[in-house]
Design an enzyme around this catalytic site. Structure first.
Site, PDB file in Angstrom:
ATOM      1  N   ASP A  67       0.575  -1.309 -12.933  1.00 42.56           N
ATOM      2  CA  ASP A  67      -0.555  -0.398 -12.757  1.00 42.56           C
ATOM      3  C   ASP A  67      -0.104   1.059 -12.707  1.00 42.56           C
ATOM      4  O   ASP A  67       1.093   1.354 -12.625  1.00 42.56           O
ATOM      5  CB  ASP A  67      -1.356  -0.766 -11.491  1.00 42.56           C
ATOM      6  N   ASN A 136      -5.403  -6.410   1.988  1.00 43.54           N
ATOM      7  CA  ASN A 136      -6.669  -7.089   1.670  1.00 43.54           C
ATOM      8  C   ASN A 136      -6.486  -8.207   0.643  1.00 43.54           C
ATOM      9  O   ASN A 136      -7.451  -8.738   0.118  1.00 43.54           O
ATOM     10  CB  ASN A 136      -7.702  -6.067   1.160  1.00 43.54           C
ATOM     11  N   HIS A 138      -4.962  -7.919  -2.290  1.00 44.64           N
ATOM     12  CA  HIS A 138      -4.942  -7.529  -3.703  1.00 44.64           C
ATOM     13  C   HIS A 138      -3.559  -7.724  -4.330  1.00 44.64           C
ATOM     14  O   HIS A 138      -2.544  -7.728  -3.639  1.00 44.64           O
ATOM     15  CB  HIS A 138      -5.481  -6.105  -3.919  1.00 44.64           C
ATOM     16  N   GLU A 143      -8.699  -5.747  -6.603  1.00 46.52           N
ATOM     17  CA  GLU A 143      -9.244  -5.751  -5.254  1.00 46.52           C
ATOM     18  C   GLU A 143     -10.123  -6.986  -5.037  1.00 46.52           C
ATOM     19  O   GLU A 143     -10.606  -7.581  -6.010  1.00 46.52           O
ATOM     20  CB  GLU A 143     -10.081  -4.479  -5.049  1.00 46.52           C
TER      21      GLU A 143
HETATM   22  P1  PGA Z   1       3.262  -2.140  -0.389  1.00 44.83           P
HETATM   23  O1  PGA Z   1       1.956  -2.378  -1.260  1.00 44.83           O
HETATM   24  O2  PGA Z   1       4.381  -2.804  -1.130  1.00 44.83           O
HETATM   25  O3  PGA Z   1       3.421  -0.641  -0.351  1.00 44.83           O
HETATM   26  O4  PGA Z   1       3.013  -2.731   0.946  1.00 44.83           O
HETATM   27  C1  PGA Z   1       1.728  -3.636  -1.801  1.00 44.83           C
HETATM   28  C2  PGA Z   1       0.421  -3.618  -2.535  1.00 44.83           C
HETATM   29  O5  PGA Z   1      -0.516  -2.912  -2.116  1.00 44.83           O
HETATM   30  O6  PGA Z   1       0.306  -4.325  -3.549  1.00 44.83           O
END
Ligand code: PGA
Length: 241
Positions: A67, A136, A138, A143
């Site tokens: 992404d 959450n 995702h 999302e």
């Molecule tokens: P993080 O994010 O590795 O910074 O915890 C993971 C994500 O949101 O996919």
């Protein structure tokens, strides 16, 4: 789903990193699917150390990132393009032309998304895809929603993701949109490796591993992948123990 619970993030970096090392040693032309965020950083450091030891060669490896933010210059300090160069690409012998991230500033976003998926399909798909997981549930920027997403698309970020990621941005500068591989794109990877560390991921990890498969926890779809390895530290796995 192969769930491996280890004591520390450092152990996970080595164990997950070794899956990537083995893949690249077996096939020097491996197609990697890569992720940003805090979760993969230590694993990238492990891959860099293996490269510096002369054990890994990235000269034929191709990478496709999950992404990128929209409406942020590619060279912004918070772009995922910059993140990947600072945390991995600048420290290994990968060729710049073999590095791919979706373009969050493309004038025709639908065409950009279609061409990103086509590029991945045309080279035979991702061999090994790295993922983090949001608090959450995702994966990428997919999302929680009423349906699973399919191909790469432009997404409006949820309040919880904006809250989690705005720590990196000056006030008000956090982008509201991103372009992300869809769940369908992610699921085409031959192997998937997900890293989850820290207490804030407890609920998401539990829902992913033990919950029903539902787009309200996008990571739960990994229960249906034939080769998904989940690495969690004790804090992230607390509700599974
Ligand atoms: P993080 O994010 O590795 O910074 O915890 C993971 C994500 O949101 O996919």
């Amino acid at each position: 789903m192969d769930v491996r619970i280890l004591d520390t993030a450092d152990q996970i970096a080595v164990a997950a990193g070794e899956l990537f090392v083995r893949q690249i040693k077996t096939n020097p032309q491996t197609i990697l699917g890569l992720a940003t965020g805090a979760s993969p950083v230590k694993m990238y450091q492990y891959l860099i150390s293996q490269y510096r030891n002369g054990y890994l060669d990235f000269s034929k490896v191709k990478t496709y990132n999950l992404d990128e933010y929209c409406d942020l210059p590619r060279d912004d300090k918070n772009s995922y393009y910059t993140f990947m160069h600072e945390n991995l690409f600048n420290h290994i012998n990968i060729k710049e032309e073999n590095v791919h991230l979706p373009n969050g500033n493309a004038p025709d976003m639908a065409a950009e998304c279609a061409s990103y998926d086509k590029m991945i399909a045309d080279i035979g798909g991702v061999d090994i895809q790295l993922l983090g997981i949001g608090t959450n549930g995702h994966i990428g920027f997919n999302e929680p929603a009423d349906t699973f997403t399919e191909g790469t698309y432009k997404v409006k970020l949820t309040d919880s993701t904006i809250k989690s990621n705005s720590i990196y941005f000056d006030e008000g500068a956090m982008p509201r949109f991103a372009v992300t591989m869809g769940v369908g794109t992610i699921m085409t990877a031959k192997k998937i490796v997900l890293i989850a560390t820290g207490e804030s991921k407890q609920n998401a990890v539990y829902a992913m591993v033990r919950g029903e498969v539902t787009p309200h926890c996008p990571a739960s779809i990994l229960q249906q992948h034939p080769d998904a390895v989940i690495f969690a530290d004790r804090a992230a796995a607390a509700k599974l123990l």
